[in-house]
Design a protein around this motif. Structure first.
Motif, PDB file in Angstrom:
ATOM      1  N   VAL A   1       1.561  -1.617   0.583  1.00 53.09           N
ATOM      2  CA  VAL A   1      -0.041   0.399   0.421  1.00 53.09           C
ATOM      3  C   VAL A   1       0.967   1.544   0.509  1.00 53.09           C
ATOM      4  O   VAL A   1       0.933   1.964  -0.545  1.00 53.09           O
ATOM      5  N   LYS A   2       1.761   1.658   0.435  1.00 52.49           N
ATOM      6  CA  LYS A   2       2.848   2.499   0.879  1.00 52.49           C
ATOM      7  C   LYS A   2       3.461   2.737  -0.628  1.00 52.49           C
ATOM      8  O   LYS A   2       3.491   3.781  -0.750  1.00 52.49           O
ATOM      9  N   ARG A   3       3.851   1.415  -1.174  1.00 50.73           N
ATOM     10  CA  ARG A   3       4.421   1.868  -2.221  1.00 50.73           C
ATOM     11  C   ARG A   3       3.141   2.441  -3.667  1.00 50.73           C
ATOM     12  O   ARG A   3       3.680   2.848  -4.748  1.00 50.73           O
ATOM     13  N   ILE A   4       2.560   1.838  -3.583  1.00 50.11           N
ATOM     14  CA  ILE A   4       1.003   1.880  -4.328  1.00 50.11           C
ATOM     15  C   ILE A   4       1.408   3.326  -4.522  1.00 50.11           C
ATOM     16  O   ILE A   4       0.413   5.334  -5.847  1.00 50.11           O
ATOM     17  N   THR A   5       0.832   3.772  -2.709  1.00 52.84           N
ATOM     18  CA  THR A   5      -0.427   5.104  -2.835  1.00 52.84           C
ATOM     19  C   THR A   5       1.513   6.249  -2.720  1.00 52.84           C
ATOM     20  O   THR A   5       0.782   7.518  -2.662  1.00 52.84           O
ATOM     21  N   LYS A   6       2.442   5.474  -2.785  1.00 55.97           N
ATOM     22  CA  LYS A   6       3.792   6.853  -2.574  1.00 55.97           C
ATOM     23  C   LYS A   6       3.548   7.842  -1.587  1.00 55.97           C
ATOM     24  O   LYS A   6       3.567   8.952  -1.472  1.00 55.97           O
ATOM     25  N   ARG A   7       2.993   7.372  -0.454  1.00 58.12           N
ATOM     26  CA  ARG A   7       2.915   7.652   1.090  1.00 58.12           C
ATOM     27  C   ARG A   7       4.006   7.100   2.058  1.00 58.12           C
ATOM     28  O   ARG A   7       4.582   6.370   2.151  1.00 58.12           O
ATOM     29  N   ASP A   8       4.646   8.229   3.204  1.00 60.79           N
ATOM     30  CA  ASP A   8       5.208   7.940   3.221  1.00 60.79           C
ATOM     31  C   ASP A   8       5.224   7.794   4.917  1.00 60.79           C
ATOM     32  O   ASP A   8       5.813   7.983   6.726  1.00 60.79           O
ATOM     33  N   ASN A   9       4.085   8.647   5.417  1.00 62.84           N
ATOM     34  CA  ASN A   9       3.500   9.262   6.823  1.00 62.84           C
ATOM     35  C   ASN A   9       2.713   7.459   7.352  1.00 62.84           C
ATOM     36  O   ASN A   9       1.485   7.690   7.786  1.00 62.84           O
ATOM     37  N   ILE A  10       3.119   5.982   5.955  1.00 65.89           N
ATOM     38  CA  ILE A  10       2.529   4.896   6.965  1.00 65.89           C
ATOM     39  C   ILE A  10       3.386   4.171   7.802  1.00 65.89           C
ATOM     40  O   ILE A  10       4.207   3.658   7.318  1.00 65.89           O
ATOM     41  N   GLU A  11       2.974   4.123   9.113  1.00 73.94           N
ATOM     42  CA  GLU A  11       3.781   3.445  10.445  1.00 73.94           C
ATOM     43  C   GLU A  11       3.134   1.991   9.741  1.00 73.94           C
ATOM     44  O   GLU A  11       1.838   1.442   9.966  1.00 73.94           O
TER      45      GLU A  11
END
Ligand code: 13P
Ligand code: SF4
Length: 318
Positions: free
Chosen positions: A160-170
């Motif tokens: 999910v982190k990679r697809i959404t390009k979000r780096d604020n996921i713990e």
């Protein structure tokens, strides 16, 4: 008492299903005979919808405990029975309510996204649930600047982190013992044997992060690799023009894949990727459920109420 044959057991189950106007729901990993007698077979998300939408007050839930619990949360007015209370989930067991409370205290402003493979107590502390088929959509529904605590599956979280390009996921470091056991070398071997096949991979797999990284290097063919939920795999195989598919998930999925696509070929990446919890549900136990009205799956109201909110938020955007 003489033991009933398989056909006699099925006949008796059908009699009792009719008498009680009951519905049998089964997950895609269930053994073939259970899938064959079920009124509906599907993935976690579909089973949640069906539990809610079937016009029946008795559901025999052939899957693992958190799935039956989700049905009990969504439909408190229905009787939900699971044929074996021991049918747990190693992934759901990686986090409990106490651990989640502590994690939340460390990140007081974060939104909690929980995969449905969690207990009701954990769902009750969750803002929004997700399944393998809607995790990206769920995360995208949360404002970009809001921190997210994603649990409990680290491979799904990294996908999910990679697809959404979000780096604020713990990310909670949980994993399922079956999917974590599927390693890159298993993939390479099978893809070498079937170079023209589509490659279907469940996001819980231990190799999913590796695959996404290596897409870019063309080590794994990007266009023929699909990251999908269990029912997403069945749908893709049906719609695809391809004849061969290499499948990376629990091997129970091979049965609905072949049943719905008899003219196509499916090759498991790992033959012994078997969830022993899913296989605890047997035909005899289903009959026992009907005859003795066991085993009740209920969730206390104070837990069910907030847990239901988290599940309903997911259903609204799915
Ligand atoms: P699906 O929702 O894709 O069926 O996955 C559920 C599960 O437990 C996979 O191990
Ligand atoms: Fe849980 Fe893994 Fe079994 Fe799915 S395959 S039910 S995640 S233990």
């Amino acid at each position: 008492m003489t033991k009933l044959s398989e056909q006699q057991t099925i006949d008796r189950v059908n009699e009792l299903r009719k008498k009680h106007n009951a519905v049998i729901l089964a997950h895609n990993y269930q053994v073939p005979v259970i899938q064959d007698i079920a009124d509906f077979v599907g993935d976690s998300l579909e089973l949640s919808y069906k539990a809610r939408d079937f016009d029946s007050n008795l559901i025999i839930f052939c899957g693992v405990h958190f799935m039956a619990e989700t049905a009990a949360i969504i439909c408190p007015e229905k009787k939900i029975l699971i044929p074996d209370l021991g049918a747990g989930c190693s992934l759901a067991a990686t986090i409990n309510a106490k651990e989640l409370k502590k994690w939340k205290q460390q990140h007081p402003d974060a939104a909690v996204v929980s995969y449905v493979n969690t207990t009701a107590e954990v769902k009750a502390l969750t803002d929004i649930c997700c399944t393998s088929s809607n995790a990206v959509k769920v995360v995208e529904s949360i404002p970009k600047n809001k921190k997210i605590l994603f649990l409990p599956d680290m491979f799904l979280a990294m996908y999910v982190k990679r697809i959404t390009k979000r780096d604020n996921i713990e990310v909670w470091p949980g994993e399922c013992h079956v999917h974590a056991g599927i390693k890159p070398q298993h993939i390479h071997e099978k893809l070498k044997q079937h170079p023209k096949a589509d490659f279907l991979i469940h996001p819980e797999c231990g190799c999913s992060t590796y695959c996404m990284v290596y897409f870019a290097d063309k080590d794994i063919p990007q266009t023929t690799t699909k990251i999908l939920s269990t029912s997403g795999m069945v749908k893709h195989a049906k719609e695809s023009k391809k004849k061969d598919f290499v499948v990376s998930t629990e091997t129970g999925i091979l049965y609905p894949l072949k049943k719905k696509n008899p003219d196509k070929n499916f090759y498991p990446v790992k033959d012994d990727a078997i969830c022993e919890y899913m296989k605890m549900i047997t035909l005899d136990k289903v009959l026992n459920s009907f005859e003795n009205m066991v085993y009740d799956v209920t969730v206390p109201y104070h837990i069910a109420k907030p847990a239901k909110r988290a599940i309903e938020r997911m259903l609204e955007i799915s």
